[in-house]
Design a protein around this motif. Sequence first.
Motif, PDB file in Angstrom:
ATOM      1  N   UNK B  98      36.282  37.827  33.312  1.00 56.04           N
ATOM      2  CA  UNK B  98      36.689  38.262  31.981  1.00 56.04           C
ATOM      3  C   UNK B  98      35.482  38.265  31.047  1.00 56.04           C
ATOM      4  N   UNK B  99      34.688  37.213  31.145  1.00 58.63           N
ATOM      5  CA  UNK B  99      33.461  37.123  30.344  1.00 58.63           C
ATOM      6  C   UNK B  99      32.528  38.294  30.659  1.00 58.63           C
ATOM      7  N   UNK B 100      32.478  38.681  31.938  1.00 57.12           N
ATOM      8  CA  UNK B 100      31.603  39.797  32.318  1.00 57.12           C
ATOM      9  C   UNK B 100      32.038  41.086  31.616  1.00 57.12           C
ATOM     10  N   UNK B 101      33.356  41.325  31.563  1.00 52.65           N
ATOM     11  CA  UNK B 101      33.875  42.512  30.868  1.00 52.65           C
ATOM     12  C   UNK B 101      33.505  42.455  29.381  1.00 52.65           C
ATOM     13  N   UNK B 141      42.913  41.588  36.895  1.00 57.34           N
ATOM     14  CA  UNK B 141      44.266  41.196  37.313  1.00 57.34           C
ATOM     15  C   UNK B 141      44.246  39.822  37.972  1.00 57.34           C
ATOM     16  N   UNK B 142      43.284  39.621  38.860  1.00 55.11           N
ATOM     17  CA  UNK B 142      43.084  38.310  39.468  1.00 55.11           C
ATOM     18  C   UNK B 142      41.723  37.811  39.007  1.00 55.11           C
ATOM     19  N   UNK B 143      41.728  36.850  38.099  1.00 57.25           N
ATOM     20  CA  UNK B 143      40.474  36.243  37.627  1.00 57.25           C
ATOM     21  C   UNK B 143      39.956  35.375  38.789  1.00 57.25           C
ATOM     22  N   UNK B 144      39.104  36.001  39.603  1.00 62.64           N
ATOM     23  CA  UNK B 144      38.705  35.407  40.882  1.00 62.64           C
ATOM     24  C   UNK B 144      37.879  34.143  40.722  1.00 62.64           C
ATOM     25  N   UNK B 145      37.252  33.978  39.577  1.00 61.53           N
ATOM     26  CA  UNK B 145      36.442  32.773  39.410  1.00 61.53           C
ATOM     27  C   UNK B 145      37.319  31.523  39.420  1.00 61.53           C
ATOM     28  N   UNK B 146      38.621  31.701  39.104  1.00 63.26           N
ATOM     29  CA  UNK B 146      39.515  30.541  39.042  1.00 63.26           C
ATOM     30  C   UNK B 146      40.770  30.692  39.905  1.00 63.26           C
ATOM     31  N   UNK B 170      41.277  45.340  39.756  1.00 66.18           N
ATOM     32  CA  UNK B 170      42.191  44.839  40.796  1.00 66.18           C
ATOM     33  C   UNK B 170      41.413  44.462  42.049  1.00 66.18           C
ATOM     34  N   UNK B 171      40.110  44.218  41.860  1.00 67.47           N
ATOM     35  CA  UNK B 171      39.196  44.028  42.985  1.00 67.47           C
ATOM     36  C   UNK B 171      39.705  42.992  43.978  1.00 67.47           C
ATOM     37  N   UNK B 172      40.149  41.834  43.469  1.00 64.03           N
ATOM     38  CA  UNK B 172      40.541  40.836  44.472  1.00 64.03           C
ATOM     39  C   UNK B 172      42.030  40.560  44.487  1.00 64.03           C
ATOM     40  N   UNK B 173      42.835  41.623  44.326  1.00 64.03           N
ATOM     41  CA  UNK B 173      44.273  41.454  44.552  1.00 64.03           C
ATOM     42  C   UNK B 173      44.911  42.684  45.209  1.00 64.03           C
ATOM     43  N   UNK B 174      44.156  43.775  45.312  1.00 64.84           N
ATOM     44  CA  UNK B 174      44.706  44.969  45.956  1.00 64.84           C
ATOM     45  C   UNK B 174      44.981  44.685  47.428  1.00 64.84           C
ATOM     46  N   UNK B 175      46.113  45.077  47.866  1.00 64.24           N
ATOM     47  CA  UNK B 175      46.711  44.906  49.209  1.00 64.24           C
ATOM     48  C   UNK B 175      47.125  43.460  49.522  1.00 64.24           C
ATOM     49  N   UNK B 297      44.496  33.992  46.988  1.00 62.82           N
ATOM     50  CA  UNK B 297      43.622  32.833  46.935  1.00 62.82           C
ATOM     51  C   UNK B 297      44.328  31.589  46.419  1.00 62.82           C
ATOM     52  N   UNK B 298      43.862  30.435  46.885  1.00 67.30           N
ATOM     53  CA  UNK B 298      44.316  29.153  46.352  1.00 67.30           C
ATOM     54  C   UNK B 298      43.103  28.376  45.859  1.00 67.30           C
TER      55      UNK B 298
END
Lengths: 359, 359
Positions: B98-101, B141-146, B170-175, B297-298
């Motif tokens: 989010x910070x990157x955006x 959509x998925x804040x992958x850092x957390x 949607x990079x780390x939630x697609x499919x 992810x968990x």
Amino acid sequence: MKEKIVIYDGYKIFTPGPVKMSDEVLSLGAKQTPYFRNEKFSHVLLSCEKMLLKMLNAPKGSRVIFLTASGTAGLEAVVMNLLSKEDEAIVVNGGGFGQRFVDICKSYEVNHLDFKVENTNLADINEREFEDGFNTFIVNAHETSLGHLYDLEAIGSFCKKHKLLNIVDAISMFVTDELDMQKQNIDAVILSSQKGLALPPGLSMIVLNERAINRIGDVKSHYFNFKDYLKDGKRGQTPYTPCVSIILQLEERLKQIQKDGGVKSTIKKAKELAEYFRENIKDLPFEFFTPFMPNAMTTLSPTNGKIALQIVKELEVNEKIIVCPNGGEVGEKIFRVSHMGDMSLEYVDSLIEALRRYK
Amino acid sequence: MKEKIVIYDGYKIFTPGPVKMSDEVLSLGAKQTPYFRNEKFSHVLLSCEKMLLKMLNAPKGSRVIFLTASGTAGLEAVVMNLLSKEDEAIVVNGGGFGQRFVDICKSYEVNHLDFKVENTNLADINEREFEDGFNTFIVNAHETSLGHLYDLEAIGSFCKKHKLLNIVDAISMFVTDELDMQKQNIDAVILSSQKGLALPPGLSMIVLNERAINRIGDVKSHYFNFKDYLKDGKRGQTPYTPCVSIILQLEERLKQIQKDGGVKSTIKKAKELAEYFRENIKDLPFEFFTPFMPNAMTTLSPTNGKIALQIVKELEVNEKIIVCPNGGEVGEKIFRVSHMGDMSLEYVDSLIEALRRYK
């Protein structure tokens, strides 16, 4: 592992990117991509940097930036980072890629001379007259759209004399034609994975000496911000996810080049292949498009009235051989044969045999 | 073919990119890259576009841009092409991406609200008050850092109500988690190869509906010029050399997803894996970092005083298992376990077993 068929499986490829890759490089393509935010991958990236700098005979203090992007991104990123509205560049424009550099300079409002050239390798550049005020020279060492190699030594001495920053796109001549940052007085070099390095497309490398590094300014772009790449690169990392798999293949390829006797050997091999090809089609109805041929490629023009595009098509359909067509009007007149990649004389023979049918 | 060893050969990988790839995809990585400026490759690219649009339930008139670059380039290119100084964007900032955006909007002088959020999936966004004047909404959509998933349906209805252009990374939630451009009212989607799609890193995809396409403005950049990509994309080509090999792997992967019952099946499988993992570590000294977990992810936080980074290191050294550490201060407190890629329950068992040693 389940075997999959791709388009053009089993075809022989003589295009100037992608080029034929070695079995070792391909074997790495079938490996799981490892996690990369750690020391082991840092070691790989630093080792690639070290080997590249050595192969380019880069002066002390030089650095490599690894961009996950194709060659045009490399050209654009260099202009964006090293040049500004205050600079004045001479841009050699002898074909499609020279034009691309001109267009990029236009977009970024870099003052430039669109230096249109034809039928010259610029060996005489030191005798030419230019206005005062230029501080940068930009050239595609091998103008790949036409298979035309410029004289990097003459350009280097010209740049030295006039104190110009010398930016060289060496994308399709590195490891097949001589490239020496010190001897040829080059400040910035742009390389790409899918040419002489014979790797899959997707990786570009920018090599900068200290003088070029000192020219780096502030840019809007995050993805192409050289300062960030140089900072993270010190510890063998990149600001954003790199094309890890291609970088692992790069390491393998560079090690192989070293093992085989260094860049001098790969250049010698490319020269042999190119000369073998040129010698063996001498009696065929083709002429060389330019006398200033790199070892990387031969551009042929049919002399018997045959349309070049038609020959390209026939080679593909009848012989399962891919040579490279040209776009636009010139596509009727010329086609290109690359000598880059993991080729043997026997591999080249298959193309010579196929071209013999046009006798 | 001569076998080569890469770093972490044989390790099990649970990182959110790169992820474990299938045998079919890997097998394509060992193929010669074919020449691509021809109809056969155009057919591959057009087929990828068609399959992606279907999987995203994109409305008629939507298009896909294939960028040879990693995810951040996708974020930056979208801001660069779709937004200008005249726009006002709400940017969800709940972590590193989010910070990157936010940073990208700053660089490109896009007016924006740095919408800092914590402990919420924004299911209540419709009850929140914002000032007037916004025309765009941006969210990872998925804040992958957390490992934090936002409520795309709530966000979509909010955007509809306020007529905001809805841009979703949607990079780390697609499919692995539900993504539906029509149902969730999304205008622009950013995807990347090395996450749920389980391909090597180096390819990003931007999916745009007609509304987003109409927002494309003029940009300085050549490499990220969406107009050029859309024009060439019509005939299945890209303006610059694409990462051909990854695109061939993408086609294979998308076909496989279709064959296996479509995106619904891959989401179901990821959900099963995630729930299986979460269920089986319940009695261990870890707690979930957020209640808003994606299937992808968990994120775990040790509850017994153990340092998260230390666990990451021990898993690597003692168990040959790679999970994902966090940078900065939070690195002591959390680590991440991805459920993306070609995983089986047995594969997940190996990690569960390893974590059991911390009981």
